[in-house]
Design a protein around this motif. Structure first.
Motif, mmCIF file in Angstrom:
data_model
loop_
_atom_site.group_PDB
_atom_site.id
_atom_site.type_symbol
_atom_site.label_atom_id
_atom_site.label_comp_id
_atom_site.label_asym_id
_atom_site.label_seq_id
_atom_site.Cartn_x
_atom_site.Cartn_y
_atom_site.Cartn_z
ATOM 1 N N ALA A 34 0.834 -1.197 0.000
ATOM 2 C CA ALA A 34 0.000 0.000 0.000
ATOM 3 C C ALA A 34 0.869 1.248 0.000
ATOM 4 C CB ALA A 34 -0.915 -0.002 1.223
ATOM 5 N N LYS A 88 -11.752 -2.998 -6.677
ATOM 6 C CA LYS A 88 -10.407 -2.920 -6.101
ATOM 7 C C LYS A 88 -9.333 -2.427 -7.052
ATOM 8 C CE LYS A 88 -10.885 -6.380 -2.428
ATOM 9 N NZ LYS A 88 -10.372 -5.541 -1.321
ATOM 10 N N ARG A 165 -7.710 -0.337 -4.418
ATOM 11 C CA ARG A 165 -6.515 -0.738 -3.684
ATOM 12 C C ARG A 165 -5.303 -0.779 -4.611
ATOM 13 N NH1 ARG A 165 -5.018 -0.774 0.966
ATOM 14 N NH2 ARG A 165 -4.348 -2.944 1.175
ATOM 15 N N VAL A 192 -2.719 8.894 -5.131
ATOM 16 C CA VAL A 192 -2.535 7.512 -4.671
ATOM 17 C C VAL A 192 -1.813 7.467 -3.326
ATOM 18 C CG1 VAL A 192 -2.610 6.582 -7.007
ATOM 19 C CG2 VAL A 192 -0.406 7.202 -6.011
ATOM 20 N N ALA A 197 -3.095 3.605 -2.049
ATOM 21 C CA ALA A 197 -3.187 2.558 -3.066
ATOM 22 C C ALA A 197 -1.785 2.105 -3.478
ATOM 23 C CB ALA A 197 -3.949 3.073 -4.286
#
Length: 229
Positions: A34, A88, A165, A192, A197
């Motif tokens: 992430a 996602k 994600r 992001v 993400a």
């Protein structure tokens, strides 16, 4: 959420041509966390698009696993994989692929409404994203009324509308001038990072790689660290 966002484990992908079998991915491994921004560089035909399509569940490999937030996506049926892509994964391409008959706000709101968000809430989210993109006054404009950089920023906002994600970007600034490229890519990075993400970006623009946490290339079907000559 703990653990990697994306894991590619032992991915094998071979194309069958008139000249015979053409292995593209050979036991390819990748792990994205992430908030991590990873670049993918290399010549055309090296397998970058195949890797992106595999990670984005648009193409099915012959072997290996695609894990997204711990979900073994290749074990899902078509409906399940479609749901994962919708909920996602966000996609950004070289060409924006905006719907010309809809304005900017409606282009962004579309994936939200498809996911079941009420029209009013979807439009409010779209307007908020336009403001983040510096396009607060362009929501009622159709794509043909906007510059290339503005259109691409709308496309990025659309890709991020469902709070994905994983963001997969294939030459996202490939048709923009250098100044607009920097502005658009900076916006993508800011968005992001804020959302946490994981991002995988294929690009031929080596100037963009300085903004990335890691830069990889495909060598004999496997990902290795890119080392400039």
């Amino acid at each position: 959420m703990s653990g990697p966002v994306l894991e590619l484990i032992g991915i094998d992908r071979t194309y069958r041509t008139e000249a015979g079998e053409l292995p593209v991915l050979r036991g390819t491994e990748l792990r994205l966390n992430a908030g991590e921004l990873v670049g993918l560089v290399g010549p055309s035909g090296s397998g970058k698009s195949t890797l992106l399509h595999t990670a984005g569940l648009l193409e099915r490999p012959e072997g290996g696993k695609v894990m997204l937030d711990g979900i073994d996506c290749l074990s899902l049926d078509d409906k399940g994989r479609t749901a994962v892509r919708r909920n996602k994964i966000g996609f950004v391409y070289q060409f924006h692929h905006l719907l010309p008959e809809f304005n900017a706000a409606d282009n962004i709101a579309m994936p939200l409404m498809i996911a079941g968000v009420k029209k009013k809430a979807a439009r409010e989210k779209a307007q908020a994203l336009l403001e983040v993109m510096g396009l607060a006054d362009r929501g009622h404009h159709q794509p043909g009324q906007m510059s290339g950089g503005e259109q691409q920023r709308v496309a990025i906002a659309r890709a991020l509308a469902n709070d994905p994600r994983l963001v997969i970007a294939d030459e996202p600034t490939g048709n923009l001038d250098p100044v607009t490229t920097e502005r658009v890519f900076a916006t993508l990075i800011k968005m992001v990072r804020n959302e946490g993400a994981a991002v995988l970006v294929a690009t031929h623009n080596f100037a963009l790689t300085q903004h990335m946490d890691r830069v990889l290339t495909l060598q004999d079907g496997q990902l290795v660290d890119y080392k400039p000559e």
